[in-house]
Design an enzyme around this catalytic site. Structure first.
Site, short mmCIF file in Angstrom:
data_model
loop_
_atom_site.label_atom_id
_atom_site.label_comp_id
_atom_site.label_asym_id
_atom_site.label_seq_id
_atom_site.Cartn_x
_atom_site.Cartn_y
_atom_site.Cartn_z
CB VAL A 12 42.45 33.96 45.71
CG1 VAL A 12 41.99 33.04 44.60
CG2 VAL A 12 43.23 35.14 45.14
CG ASP A 31 43.30 28.35 55.80
OD1 ASP A 31 43.26 29.20 54.91
OD2 ASP A 31 44.30 28.17 56.53
CE LYS A 205 47.16 37.17 38.74
NZ LYS A 205 46.32 37.00 39.87
CB ALA A 253 51.27 59.87 37.88
CB CYS A 261 49.30 40.84 43.29
SG CYS A 261 48.04 39.90 44.11
NE ARG A 328 48.64 41.11 52.03
CZ ARG A 328 47.99 40.09 51.46
NH1 ARG A 328 48.59 38.94 51.30
NH2 ARG A 328 46.74 40.24 51.05
C1 UDX Z 1 46.19 43.38 41.36
C2 UDX Z 1 45.58 43.04 39.99
O1 UDX Z 1 44.85 44.17 39.53
C3 UDX Z 1 44.69 41.82 40.08
O2 UDX Z 1 44.20 41.47 38.79
C4 UDX Z 1 45.49 40.67 40.64
O3 UDX Z 1 44.71 39.52 40.76
C5 UDX Z 1 46.08 41.05 41.99
O4 UDX Z 1 46.88 42.23 41.85
P1 UDX Z 1 45.39 44.56 43.59
O5 UDX Z 1 46.69 44.15 44.20
O6 UDX Z 1 44.15 44.41 44.39
O7 UDX Z 1 45.14 43.73 42.23
O8 UDX Z 1 45.55 46.09 43.20
P2 UDX Z 1 45.27 47.05 41.97
O9 UDX Z 1 43.95 47.66 42.07
O10 UDX Z 1 45.59 46.41 40.67
O11 UDX Z 1 46.36 48.19 42.27
C6 UDX Z 1 47.73 47.86 42.46
C7 UDX Z 1 48.53 49.07 42.86
O12 UDX Z 1 48.72 49.93 41.76
C8 UDX Z 1 47.91 49.93 43.97
O13 UDX Z 1 48.92 50.30 44.88
C9 UDX Z 1 47.36 51.14 43.24
O14 UDX Z 1 47.33 52.30 44.05
C10 UDX Z 1 48.41 51.27 42.14
N1 UDX Z 1 47.89 51.97 40.96
C11 UDX Z 1 46.93 51.38 40.18
C12 UDX Z 1 48.43 53.20 40.59
O15 UDX Z 1 49.31 53.73 41.26
N2 UDX Z 1 47.97 53.80 39.46
C13 UDX Z 1 47.00 53.25 38.68
O16 UDX Z 1 46.66 53.87 37.66
C14 UDX Z 1 46.46 52.00 39.06
#
Ligand code: UDX
Length: 447
Positions: A12, A31, A205, A253, A261, A328
């Site tokens: 971030v 940092d 958030k 799915a 996160c 992670r």
């Molecule tokens: C997420 C949020 O989207 C973001 O707004 C926040 O700030 C941080 O967390 P991120 O962790 O980068 O972002 O991943 P994201 O793209 O949201 O996907 C999260 C997980 O859900 C992934 O493992 C992805 O494979 C899974 N996913 C997502 C699915 O299994 N199916 C989907 O339809 C969408």
């Protein structure tokens, strides 16, 4: 243009800092990890994020972006100090605030002149008030500061675009003029800006991330039903998503959600709810369904192969999603551990995340391309939907395998194409072998 300090150069902080610099501000990224700062000063980007390296290079050369470990140097000139430090999960799922508290103390010690302190990390509701009280404790009424919450919604893999073209900008403060000052940093954006109070912004958030995780767990639960009932979850998602009230996103799915996160934020929200006398039943189910998705991979492989011990499984994709090297809470990592625990022989391939995976799973066998990974394998498991996996020549790959079986955890492939190359194919939520109708008739008759 403004003087901005960003405390914390993780995902971030680094993205926000370089984007604010690109908008013309003078940015100091701070940092306490000196080796990270030395690396950044030598032009090394610690994370894989499309577009970020260019952005950092361009703005460093323009003199608008500097990296330092010195609070004394970075804080006094800043009009805005963004807190973007990590908030890991504590043992009970609670968000650990030790990094935020430490940063607040050191910011307090160095404040000079009117400063707006902006929280960008995902922090428990009430953290803005905590930061405010830490600064008061350390400086009394000696300083002129305001606290604003400005949560970041960026996703890995599209972080720069998410920062520069956000769906919305959320600003929370007890001081509307401080919130408007932060809004001015985004004046060139066309995104809607929501100005609200501190605690509401902090909750927006958590609620957003928990809702996205809920959608994915929901569709995964439907996928499990589709497998028994003879329906196809991909079509179900499409049919649902076209309803404007539902929308298309986060309805794919698969093997469950992962990343830095979702798990942390759902657990933290669950914890916040529980300690405040609420009953977060839905959040608990969201977590449980996600755990089940990972276990169901092991079950499906075991059933299909007739056991796991001694069988070789090629795992394609180890990052938690494509276009990132982040592992992670990646489903692949837990699944690899479970497979190894059951005596399977695992060989993994990923375009960028293998070094991180090898740090997580000691002794992990890896291959330099998908064909190397599948050699002699009894099964291929697709854990991440990397684009390059669409280019695999499955005739060639199949010829090198001991048994031509694919468990497609991301519904990346068309089963007919794979079957025409001689593969046994199982996807997620593709009910091609439904339970016999008579069972349902019997259940219905009995109910
Ligand atoms: C997420 C949020 O989207 C973001 O707004 C926040 O700030 C941080 O967390 P991120 O962790 O980068 O972002 O991943 P994201 O793209 O949201 O996907 C999260 C997980 O859900 C992934 O493992 C992805 O494979 C899974 N996913 C997502 C699915 O299994 N199916 C989907 O339809 C969408």
């Amino acid at each position: 243009m403004s003087q901005i300090c960003i405390v914390g150069t993780g995902y971030v902080g680094l993205v926000a800092g370089s984007c604010f610099a690109d908008l013309g501000n003078d940015v100091v990224c701070l940092d306490i990890d000196k080796s990270k700062i030395d690396g950044l000063n030598a032009g090394e980007i610690p994370i894989f994020e499309p577009g970020l390296e260019d952005l950092v290079r361009r703005n460093r050369h323009a003199g608008r972006l500097v990296f330092t470990s010195s609070y004394q140097r970075a804080i006094p000139p800043a009009d805005f100090v963004f807190i973007a430090v990590d908030t890991a999960s504590g043992p009970g799922g609670e968000a650990s605030l030790s990094s935020v508290e430490a940063a607040a103390k050191r910011i307090a010690a160095n404040l000079d002149g009117r400063t707006i302190i902006v929280d960008k990390s995902t922090v428990p509701v009430g953290t803005g008030d905590l930061v405010s009280s830490i600064i008061r404790q350390h400086r009394g009424d000696d300083v002129d500061f305001h606290i604003v919450s400005n949560p970041e919604f960026l996703s890995e893999g599209s972080a720069v675009a998410d920062f520069l073209q956000p769906d919305r900008i959320v600003l929370g403060s007890e001081n509307p003029s401080a919130a408007r000052d932060v809004a001015s940093l985004y004046r060139s954006f066309t995104s809607p800006i929501i100005i609200t109070d501190l605690r509401t912004a902090e909750m927006i958030k958590y609620a957003s991330n928990a809702f996205l995780a809920t959608r994915v767990s929901f569709i995964n639960e439907i996928a499990s039903m589709c497998e028994r009932l003879g329906a196809d979850v991909t079509e179900v998602s499409r049919g649902m998503g076209l309803d404007k009230r539902i929308g298309e996103g986060y309805l794919s799915a698969g093997v469950g959600w992962g990343g830095s996160c979702f798990r942390k934020d759902v657990l933290a929200l669950e914890h916040m709810a529980a300690v405040n006398g609420c009953h977060p039943q839905l959040l608990r189910a969201v977590m449980e369904i996600n755990r089940d998705m990972r276990r169901s991979v092991i079950r499906k492989l075991r059933e299909q192969l007739g056991g796991l011990r001694g069988f070789r499984v090629a795992v394609l994709g180890v990052s938690f999603k494509p276009n990132t090297d982040d592992v992670r809470d990646a489903p692949a990592i837990e699944i690899i551990r479970l497979l190894l625990g059951e005596g399977a022989d695992v060989v993994a391939y990923d375009p960028v995340a293998l070094p991180n995976a090898a740090n997580e799973v000691k002794g992990l066998k890896t291959a330099t391309d998908p064909y190397g990974a599948v050699e002699g394998a009894d099964a291929v498991f697709i854990a991440t939907e990397w684009n390059e996996f669409n280019e695999i020549d499955w005739e060639r790959a199949g010829a090198a395998m001991r048994r031509k079986f694919i468990l497609d955890g991301r519904n990346l492939y068309n089963h007919e194409e794979l079957e025409s190359c001689g593969f046994e194919y199982i996807g997620v939520g593709q009910g091609r072998n439904p339970s016999p109708i008579s069972e349902f008739a019997a259940v219905n008759a009995a109910s």
